[in-house]
Design an enzyme around this catalytic site. Structure first.
Site: not given
Ligand code: IMO
Ligand code: MG
Length: 423
Positions: A13, A16, A38, A40-41, A220, A303
């Protein structure tokens, strides 16, 4: 022209998606190299806001070939949904290609992910429940099904039957659908996916020979890497730069640049108990979360937020060989009177821990040592160059360079594509 890798330097997160979208304007090829849905961009550009899980963030550039590399695990349903969503928003996926060696996430991988998490009890990882652990276990266990297996329907159904029975042994009644039901569904998905599937490594070798611009998009982050991350609280694929070669078929010697994406602070998402030395006190963490909308793009989970950990970033720089850094979300730190940067650790008893003693899987036992940096108020509206930033923000960037020992070349000042400084 160089082949560039973009790697998350923290626990994922980092932004990227934004960095890849920005860089891909000049890229001929963009390749996703690891992980699966998995990831999430998030990308915000002239076409709207997107949360990409499998499709490379190069898809918005009509001249770029976007490749889902062999290192990625594909959930056919999620991938088809993503392609459909992009098409509906006017983005063509004609230039999308999928490696025949990419593994397929099957319905039981998701059930097994849920079951394994339950069995871990208090030690649960807090996975995204996308079937990542089980699909990569099957890959190295040599039971997996790959996108290329779709080509021969008879063989595909035999392999699927074997995998189904294995899952049935583990899941019993929890595997509630019949084999025929699943086979029918997967074969209908195959019809839509087949035209994208090919031996993508050959395309990339040709691209290298023709000196094309290639960007390898990591998912990731370094601390979630299955070897070098905070094991066992990690994901199940290789997230460091070395994996970009393995996950695409591009030889290591062809990779020229490694960009580490660093969020200006730190976040972590999982079950909520995983070690996080620089986690902020609850009040500050919640305020930053709300301000910066720090909620998972894949699962929506809040988060945890913390100060920048330059000690761990130095480790990330070493393991990835970062040639430059892209610092994101600097704007989200505006408004703090003082900021903290961790530059080392001590034991609980107060003994300094040297860099050589740093162990990413023993972070529960450390206490961070901070330096304090002055904060700044909001940025001027239209920052076009470094000197437009408040001097405190420039100083903060200077500290990152000094502590991580890698130059900062990109600075993101907001979610939009244009809000990026190249220095
Ligand atoms: P991007 O690419 C942040 C975390 C999960 C969990 C652990 C293992 O968007 O940066 P998994 O489902 O992979 O078995 O979960 O890894 N995780 C991520 N955290 N960003 C990601 O991807 C992540 N992918 C996995 O939250 O703690
Ligand atoms: Mg994410």
């Amino acid at each position: 022209m160089p082949t560039t890798v973009v790697i998350g330097a923290q626990w994922g997160d980092e932004g990227k998606g934004k960095v890849v979208d920005y860089l891909s304007q000049k890229m001929d090829f963009v390749v996703r190299v690891n992980g699966g849905p998995n990831a999430g961009h998030t990308v915000i550009n002239e076409y709207g806001e997107f949360k990409l899980h499998l499709v490379p963030a190069g898809i918005f550039n009509s001249k770029t070939i976007s490749i889902v590399g062999n290192g990625v695990a594909i959930d056919p349903k999620i991938l088809l949904g993503e392609i459909d969503d992009l098409n509906k928003k006017g983005i063509s996926c004609q230039n999308l290609k999928i490696s025949d060696k990419a593994h397929l996430i099957l319905p039981w991988h998701i059930l097994l992910d849920e079951l394994q998490e339950k069995e871990r009890g208090a030690n649960e990882i807090g996975t995204t429940k996308r079937g990542i652990g089980p699909v990569f276990s099957d890959k190295v266990g040599r039971f997996g099904l790959r996108a290329g297996d779709f080509i021969n329907e008879k063989e595909f159904s035999e392999k699927l039957f074997f995998s189904f029975n294995q899952a049935k042994n583990l899941l019993g009644e929890k595997l509630s659908f019949s084999f025929d039901e699943i086979l029918r569904k997967i074969l209908s998905q195959k019809t839509y996916l087949l035209s994208y599937i090919t031996q993508t490594e050959f395309i990339l070798w040709e691209a290298i020979a023709r000196k094309k611009n290639i960007l390898l998009e990591g998912a990731q982050g370094t601390l979630l890497d299955v070897d070098f991350g905070t094991y066992p609280d990690v994901t199940s694929s290789t997230c460091v730069a070395a994996g970009a070669s393995q996950g695409s078929g591009i030889p290591p010697k062809e990779i020229n640049e490694v960009i580490g994406v660093v969020k200006a602070y730190t976040t972590r998402v999982g079950a909520g108990e995983q070690p996080f030395p620089t986690e902020m006190p609850k009040e500050i963490s919640s305020a930053l979360r709300e301000k910066a909308n720090e909620y998972g793009a894949t699962t929506g989970r809040p988060r945890r937020c913390g100060w920048l950990d330059a000690f761990l970033l130095k480790y990330a720089a070493k393991i990835n060989g970062f040639t430059s850094l892209a610092v994101t979300r600097l704007d989200s730190l505006s408004g703090f009177e003082k900021l903290k940067i961790c530059f080392g650790y001590r034991t609980k008893e107060g003994k300094p821990i040297s860099f050589e003693q740093l162990s990413t899987s023993r972070l529960k036992e450390v206490q961070p040592v901070y330096l304090e940096a002055p904060g700044w108020q909001e940025f001027p509206k239209d920052c076009k160059k470094l000197s437009d930033l408040p001097k405190e923000a420039r100083k903060y960037l200077g500290k990152i360079k000094e502590l991580v020992e890698v130059p900062v070349r990109l600075i993101s000042l907001g979610p939009e594509r244009e809000q990026m400084l190249r220095v």
